[in-house]
Design a protein around this motif. Structure first.
Motif, PDB file in Angstrom:
ATOM      1  N   GLN A  37       2.516  -3.958   9.243  1.00  0.00           N
ATOM      2  CA  GLN A  37       3.008  -3.922  10.615  1.00  0.00           C
ATOM      3  C   GLN A  37       4.240  -4.791  10.834  1.00  0.00           C
ATOM      4  O   GLN A  37       4.885  -4.699  11.877  1.00  0.00           O
ATOM      5  CB  GLN A  37       1.892  -4.336  11.583  1.00  0.00           C
ATOM      6  N   ASP A  38       4.561  -5.635   9.867  1.00  0.00           N
ATOM      7  CA  ASP A  38       5.747  -6.487   9.998  1.00  0.00           C
ATOM      8  C   ASP A  38       6.997  -5.850   9.397  1.00  0.00           C
ATOM      9  O   ASP A  38       8.071  -6.459   9.417  1.00  0.00           O
ATOM     10  CB  ASP A  38       5.495  -7.844   9.317  1.00  0.00           C
ATOM     11  N   ILE A  39       6.850  -4.629   8.835  1.00  0.00           N
ATOM     12  CA  ILE A  39       7.990  -3.948   8.217  1.00  0.00           C
ATOM     13  C   ILE A  39       8.579  -2.972   9.229  1.00  0.00           C
ATOM     14  O   ILE A  39       7.896  -2.055   9.686  1.00  0.00           O
ATOM     15  CB  ILE A  39       7.570  -3.189   6.940  1.00  0.00           C
ATOM     16  N   PHE A  40       9.838  -3.154   9.583  1.00  0.00           N
ATOM     17  CA  PHE A  40      10.514  -2.283  10.523  1.00  0.00           C
ATOM     18  C   PHE A  40      11.710  -1.627   9.849  1.00  0.00           C
ATOM     19  O   PHE A  40      12.408  -2.260   9.054  1.00  0.00           O
ATOM     20  CB  PHE A  40      10.978  -3.059  11.765  1.00  0.00           C
ATOM     21  N   SER A  41      11.928  -0.364  10.169  1.00  0.00           N
ATOM     22  CA  SER A  41      13.087   0.375   9.672  1.00  0.00           C
ATOM     23  C   SER A  41      13.914   0.824  10.871  1.00  0.00           C
ATOM     24  O   SER A  41      13.366   1.351  11.852  1.00  0.00           O
ATOM     25  CB  SER A  41      12.644   1.595   8.848  1.00  0.00           C
ATOM     26  N   GLY A  42      15.226   0.582  10.801  1.00  0.00           N
ATOM     27  CA  GLY A  42      16.100   0.899  11.916  1.00  0.00           C
ATOM     28  C   GLY A  42      16.313   2.390  12.090  1.00  0.00           C
ATOM     29  O   GLY A  42      16.377   3.147  11.121  1.00  0.00           O
ATOM     30  N   VAL A  43      16.414   2.850  13.345  1.00  0.00           N
ATOM     31  CA  VAL A  43      16.666   4.244  13.679  1.00  0.00           C
ATOM     32  C   VAL A  43      18.096   4.366  14.207  1.00  0.00           C
ATOM     33  O   VAL A  43      18.473   3.679  15.162  1.00  0.00           O
ATOM     34  CB  VAL A  43      15.673   4.765  14.728  1.00  0.00           C
ATOM     35  N   GLU A  44      18.873   5.220  13.578  1.00  0.00           N
ATOM     36  CA  GLU A  44      20.252   5.473  14.016  1.00  0.00           C
ATOM     37  C   GLU A  44      20.314   6.847  14.657  1.00  0.00           C
ATOM     38  O   GLU A  44      19.873   7.835  14.082  1.00  0.00           O
ATOM     39  CB  GLU A  44      21.198   5.413  12.808  1.00  0.00           C
ATOM     40  N   ARG A  45      20.884   6.899  15.863  1.00  0.00           N
ATOM     41  CA  ARG A  45      21.021   8.166  16.569  1.00  0.00           C
ATOM     42  C   ARG A  45      22.452   8.667  16.431  1.00  0.00           C
ATOM     43  O   ARG A  45      23.399   7.877  16.518  1.00  0.00           O
ATOM     44  CB  ARG A  45      20.647   7.994  18.035  1.00  0.00           C
TER      45      ARG A  45
ATOM     46  N   HIS B  49       0.833  -1.211   0.000  1.00  0.00           N
ATOM     47  CA  HIS B  49       0.000   0.000   0.000  1.00  0.00           C
ATOM     48  C   HIS B  49       0.864   1.256   0.000  1.00  0.00           C
ATOM     49  O   HIS B  49       0.469   2.293  -0.545  1.00  0.00           O
ATOM     50  CB  HIS B  49      -0.904  -0.025   1.237  1.00  0.00           C
ATOM     51  N   ILE B  50       2.021   1.182   0.609  1.00  0.00           N
ATOM     52  CA  ILE B  50       2.947   2.311   0.599  1.00  0.00           C
ATOM     53  C   ILE B  50       3.329   2.663  -0.836  1.00  0.00           C
ATOM     54  O   ILE B  50       3.428   3.837  -1.210  1.00  0.00           O
ATOM     55  CB  ILE B  50       4.207   1.976   1.422  1.00  0.00           C
ATOM     56  N   GLN B  51       3.555   1.614  -1.672  1.00  0.00           N
ATOM     57  CA  GLN B  51       3.906   1.851  -3.075  1.00  0.00           C
ATOM     58  C   GLN B  51       2.770   2.579  -3.790  1.00  0.00           C
ATOM     59  O   GLN B  51       2.987   3.529  -4.540  1.00  0.00           O
ATOM     60  CB  GLN B  51       4.177   0.505  -3.776  1.00  0.00           C
ATOM     61  N   ARG B  52       1.553   2.106  -3.556  1.00  0.00           N
ATOM     62  CA  ARG B  52       0.421   2.702  -4.255  1.00  0.00           C
ATOM     63  C   ARG B  52       0.184   4.141  -3.814  1.00  0.00           C
ATOM     64  O   ARG B  52      -0.188   4.998  -4.613  1.00  0.00           O
ATOM     65  CB  ARG B  52      -0.838   1.854  -4.031  1.00  0.00           C
TER      66      ARG B  52
ATOM     67  N   VAL C 206      17.063   7.403   9.330  1.00  0.00           N
ATOM     68  CA  VAL C 206      16.264   6.221   9.018  1.00  0.00           C
ATOM     69  C   VAL C 206      16.398   5.957   7.530  1.00  0.00           C
ATOM     70  O   VAL C 206      16.295   6.890   6.719  1.00  0.00           O
ATOM     71  CB  VAL C 206      14.773   6.413   9.380  1.00  0.00           C
ATOM     72  N   ASN C 207      16.661   4.695   7.160  1.00  0.00           N
ATOM     73  CA  ASN C 207      16.749   4.304   5.760  1.00  0.00           C
ATOM     74  C   ASN C 207      15.506   3.531   5.361  1.00  0.00           C
ATOM     75  O   ASN C 207      14.998   2.695   6.130  1.00  0.00           O
ATOM     76  CB  ASN C 207      17.985   3.443   5.519  1.00  0.00           C
TER      77      ASN C 207
ATOM     78  N   ARG D 128      12.399  -3.233  -1.877  1.00  0.00           N
ATOM     79  CA  ARG D 128      12.922  -4.437  -1.218  1.00  0.00           C
ATOM     80  C   ARG D 128      12.081  -4.822  -0.007  1.00  0.00           C
ATOM     81  O   ARG D 128      11.764  -6.004   0.201  1.00  0.00           O
ATOM     82  CB  ARG D 128      14.370  -4.199  -0.774  1.00  0.00           C
ATOM     83  N   ASP D 129      11.704  -3.841   0.800  1.00  0.00           N
ATOM     84  CA  ASP D 129      11.037  -4.143   2.070  1.00  0.00           C
ATOM     85  C   ASP D 129       9.517  -4.176   1.981  1.00  0.00           C
ATOM     86  O   ASP D 129       8.871  -4.983   2.653  1.00  0.00           O
ATOM     87  CB  ASP D 129      11.452  -3.115   3.128  1.00  0.00           C
ATOM     88  N   PHE D 130       8.942  -3.303   1.174  1.00  0.00           N
ATOM     89  CA  PHE D 130       7.484  -3.169   1.153  1.00  0.00           C
ATOM     90  C   PHE D 130       6.904  -4.000   0.005  1.00  0.00           C
ATOM     91  O   PHE D 130       6.380  -3.478  -0.978  1.00  0.00           O
ATOM     92  CB  PHE D 130       7.092  -1.688   1.045  1.00  0.00           C
ATOM     93  N   GLN D 131       7.002  -5.315   0.168  1.00  0.00           N
ATOM     94  CA  GLN D 131       6.590  -6.253  -0.865  1.00  0.00           C
ATOM     95  C   GLN D 131       5.118  -6.611  -0.723  1.00  0.00           C
ATOM     96  O   GLN D 131       4.588  -6.683   0.398  1.00  0.00           O
ATOM     97  CB  GLN D 131       7.431  -7.531  -0.771  1.00  0.00           C
ATOM     98  N   PRO D 132       4.429  -6.853  -1.832  1.00  0.00           N
ATOM     99  CA  PRO D 132       3.033  -7.305  -1.764  1.00  0.00           C
ATOM    100  C   PRO D 132       2.934  -8.609  -0.981  1.00  0.00           C
ATOM    101  O   PRO D 132       3.799  -9.483  -1.078  1.00  0.00           O
ATOM    102  CB  PRO D 132       2.646  -7.493  -3.237  1.00  0.00           C
ATOM    103  N   GLY D 133       1.897  -8.750  -0.209  1.00  0.00           N
ATOM    104  CA  GLY D 133       1.678  -9.961   0.567  1.00  0.00           C
ATOM    105  C   GLY D 133       2.161  -9.862   1.997  1.00  0.00           C
ATOM    106  O   GLY D 133       1.732 -10.646   2.854  1.00  0.00           O
ATOM    107  N   ARG D 134       3.046  -8.919   2.281  1.00  0.00           N
ATOM    108  CA  ARG D 134       3.529  -8.743   3.645  1.00  0.00           C
ATOM    109  C   ARG D 134       2.624  -7.759   4.381  1.00  0.00           C
ATOM    110  O   ARG D 134       2.091  -6.822   3.798  1.00  0.00           O
ATOM    111  CB  ARG D 134       4.966  -8.226   3.657  1.00  0.00           C
ATOM    112  N   ASN D 135       2.477  -7.988   5.667  1.00  0.00           N
ATOM    113  CA  ASN D 135       1.674  -7.081   6.485  1.00  0.00           C
ATOM    114  C   ASN D 135       2.506  -5.846   6.796  1.00  0.00           C
ATOM    115  O   ASN D 135       3.677  -5.946   7.164  1.00  0.00           O
ATOM    116  CB  ASN D 135       1.256  -7.775   7.782  1.00  0.00           C
TER     117      ASN D 135
END
Length: 753
Positions: A179-187, A47-50, A164-165, A170-177
């Motif tokens: 809420q299961d996609i996490f992006s790392g935060v660097e301080r 949905h992010i892609q759309r 944040v990258n 690569r990460d936001f693939q169709p079929g994945r929920n």
């Protein structure tokens, strides 16, 4: 996975010293989703892609949204740097010096789809700017532009910054929920005074050649209103910090430099045939004003429209006619090209452009459609003939909301009212310009006579009036038809003028007799009243009460009739006396209306007509220097028309009302009655010479027979003093309203009086 197995996974993780909370959250969600008694929505990661690719259709729109975000963050400057953008896979860095985002803001606002954060905080904290964004989806413009994103933000006053990258494909693939996609935060450590946000968009989806960069510049420059930069909103937070303004730099080139390059002010806007301004006030009254120094035009119109949804707003537009004599030396082809490129009415909300209004081929006001049909208006009235803007504000105009795609406003009732007012205002202004240029406005316009000579028409056709590719035979046929039409119109106008002049000669001769009558009545007034007093004394001395009463009643009737005769005679004598003097002077509108009311008060009482006190706002209104007799002539013609209309309609409760108000540079005088009204098909004809609807109405000696010249004279007087006569919508309880506009006295003229 079975519910039992999921519970075991959760239990096992909870028993560990350092549980995998991501795994616990994932398993817990699956347990909840397996509940047979409840269901809920979920969001696919694609949905992010759309959101990025479909909701933000154009790359220029996507970039504009990111620039708006910098404005909302209280940035004074945003810098855009393209790398290897001539081919696919380039990069774009957008860096601003705004307030930056804390970790909580990144988590709760930037990472939250369709957040209400900007709606809940409509102004920026430092400079009090009205935020340009409302939907919370502008961030997905970065996904529209490229495949990867590095977000780096330095919140003001904090010792830490955050990176944040995101890898959208690569990460936001169709079929994945989702809420299961996490992006790392660097301080990372930073100085507390450092602030701002950096967006590094890599692997660009589009090629950005120089022409595309130029389109971006044009879009950036037109983000702000074209005529004058919208003033920076004052702070509503109580902060004393002054707003330094907002500048954009692309590839090292500043907005100031590009504004000069793409400026159309000096080369195009200054050559407008007319300037049209308009507004809707807090009471919903819609007003437009057209000014043209070239045509000596300065008119105001109040529109009878329901504007209860829009809130107060204003607009401004330049009107162009692409013929040599209206372009002040600019080449016709160059001007026409500018019109095609920039023409249209743009919409600005909170100081920023709302697309697609004003884009090429966007006919949101239906101007091109009306012009193509030619049965609505014959004047130049396409989008390319207009260059303007509408200013909306989220606080004053809350009903106007941008769509989720950021491509336009929601088409609700407020939007429809806005469209209707702008369309009518522009067509009215074009009509006023056409009238000044002696052009036919509509196909159904009656008795039009053009003063454009056939030689001028032929020249216009030869230079550019015909479509490209027309041969000489077609041009000659068009010129011949135009010349024949001109001759026919002139002959008709000449015949009408002769008839009009004949009637004026009759009226002039009648005026001499009336003048003698007025002077005789005025001269005999004192003698007549003295004799009435003697008779009254004689009657008072009678001893027979019956005779005394009967003669007293007869004397009262005689006195009433004499009062009526003396009022009319005095009015005529005063009117003729003022006509003899050719001196022009400013007139007090309130004084003139009240004097007229008193002069005809007794007559109106005899006619069983309630003559309400005039309502003049403000009370000190004065006209430009004019003949007082002409003002009285206007009122007398309107009064006699009202009397005949009420008598013809057999109205029992007869009422007449006068009012006046200040609108722009004009005084607007309204005259209303509750007679039979004016049929819609006659509204344009009532001001024509010899048109009348009151034939056969009984003549009482004042109202007189209908000659068809009364409203024609009223219209001529209004036109001679910079105004117009028109049929308007009456107030509650009335059936007819005629409005007369006259130029208002200047401050200097008012002081001289």
């Amino acid at each position: 996975m079975q519910d039992t197995e999921l519970r075991k996974i959760i239990q096992a993780e909870l028993e560990k010293d350092e549980p995998d909370w991501h795994r616990i959250e994932h398993a817990s969600r699956q347990v909840v989703d397996s509940d047979p008694d409840f269901i809920r929505f979920s969001v696919d990661a694609a949905h992010i892609q759309r959101l990025g690719e479909e909701l933000v259709a154009k790359q220029e729109t996507a970039l504009s949204e990111l620039i708006k975000n910098a404005f909302d963050a209280d940035a004074s400057k945003v810098t855009l740097t393209f790398e290897k953008h001539a081919g696919l896979g380039g990069a774009l860095t957008i860096e601003d010096d705004g307030s930056g985002m804390t970790e909580d803001v990144i988590r709760d606002a930037w990472m939250r789809i369709s957040t209400a954060a900007k709606a809940n905080e409509p102004t920026s904290p430092r400079f009090g700017r009205v935020r340009a964004g409302r939907k919370g989806i502008g961030r997905f413009a970065v996904q529209r532009l490229g495949r990867q994103l590095l977000l780096a933000s330095k919140p003001a006053g904090s010792p830490l910054g955050y990176r944040v990258n995101f890898d959208w494909e690569r990460d936001f693939q169709p079929g994945r929920n989702l809420q299961d996609i996490f992006s790392g935060v660097e301080r990372f450590e930073k100085k507390s005074e450092e602030q701002g946000t950096l967006l590094q968009i890599r692997n660009l989806r589009d090629v950005w050649p120089d022409a595309a960069i130029e389109r971006v510049w044009r879009s950036v420059i037109l983000l702000q209103p074209p005529f004058e930069l919208a003033p920076v909103q004052p702070s509503t937070t109580g902060s004393p910090t002054a707003d330094p303004g907002f500048q954009v730099v692309i590839n090292g080139v500043s907005q100031a430099e590009q504004t000069k390059k793409f400026s159309i002010e000096s080369d195009f806007l200054a050559r407008a045939a007319a300037i049209v301004t308009g507004s809707v006030d807090e009471h919903g009254r819609a007003t437009a004003h057209v000014v043209s120094a070239k045509l000596n035009l300065n008119d105001t119109e109040i529109f009878d429209l329901v504007m209860d949804q829009t809130g107060p707003f204003s607009f401004e537009a330049r009107y162009f006619i692409y013929v040599p004599d209206m372009l002040s030396g600019m080449k016709q082809a160059t001007a026409a090209q500018m019109g095609r490129q920039f023409g249209g009415i743009r919409v600005y909300r909170n100081g920023f452009r709302v697309l697609p209004y004003g884009e090429e081929r966007d006919d949101w006001l239906g101007l091109d459609d009306m012009a193509s049909r030619r049965n609505t208006i014959l004047l130049p009235s396409n989008n390319r003939n207009w260059f303007g803007q509408v200013r909306l504000d989220s606080s004053a105009n809350p009903a106007f909301e941008e769509t989720s795609s950021r491509e336009g406003l929601l088409e609700n009732q407020a939007f429809t009212q806005l469209q209707t007012f702008l369309q009518q205002a522009l067509i009215w202004a074009a009509g006023r310009v056409g009238f000044k240029r002696d052009r036919k406005v509509t196909a159904g316009q009656r008795d039009f006579v053009s003063v454009v000579k056939p030689s001028q028409l032929i020249r216009h056709l030869r230079i550019g009036g015909q479509a490209s590719g027309s041969d000489s035979e077609e041009v000659l046929k068009a010129a011949e038809a135009a010349a024949a039409d001109y001759e026919k119109q002139v002959e008709a106008k000449l015949a009408e003028s002769l008839e009009y002049e004949e009637m004026l000669r009759i009226l002039a001769s009648l005026g001499i007799s009336i003048s003698v009558f007025g002077h005789e009545v005025k001269g005999a007034q004192d003698n007549f009243l003295a004799h009435l007093a003697i008779v009254r004394d004689v009657i008072a001395g009678l001893r027979n009460d019956e005779e005394k009463g009967a003669l007293g009643h007869e004397l009262d009737d005689l006195a009433s009739a004499s009062d009526r005769l003396l009022d009319i005679g005095g009015y005529i004598a005063g009117l003729m006396s003022s006509t003899e003097s050719r001196e022009l002077r400013t007139l007090s509108v309130r004084g003139a209306l009240e004097r007229f009311t008193r002069q005809f008060g007794e007559y109106m009482r005899k006619q069983d007509i309630r003559f309400d006190e005039p309502d003049v706002q403000p009370s000190h209104l004065r006209t430009v220097p004019m003949h007082s007799s002409e003002f009285d002539t206007v009122l007398l013609n309107l009064l006699t028309n009202a009397i005949k209309s009420m008598r013809k309609a057999k109205v029992s409760d007869r009422r007449v009302r006068m009012d006046a108000r200040h609108v722009g540079r004009h005084v607007v005088i309204g005259f209303e009655d509750n007679g039979g009204g004016i049929l819609p098909e006659n509204r344009e004809r009532v001001f024509d010479a010899f048109f009348t609807t009151t034939t056969g109405v009984e003549d009482d000696g004042v109202a007189g027979p209908g000659t068809g010249l009364g409203l024609k004279i009223v219209s001529d007087i209004a036109n001679s003093y910079g105004g117009v006569a028109r049929v308007a919508e009456p107030s509650d309880g009335y059936r007819c309203r005629i409005e007369i506009t006259l130029l208002e006295a200047s401050e200097q003229e008012g002081r001289q009086e």
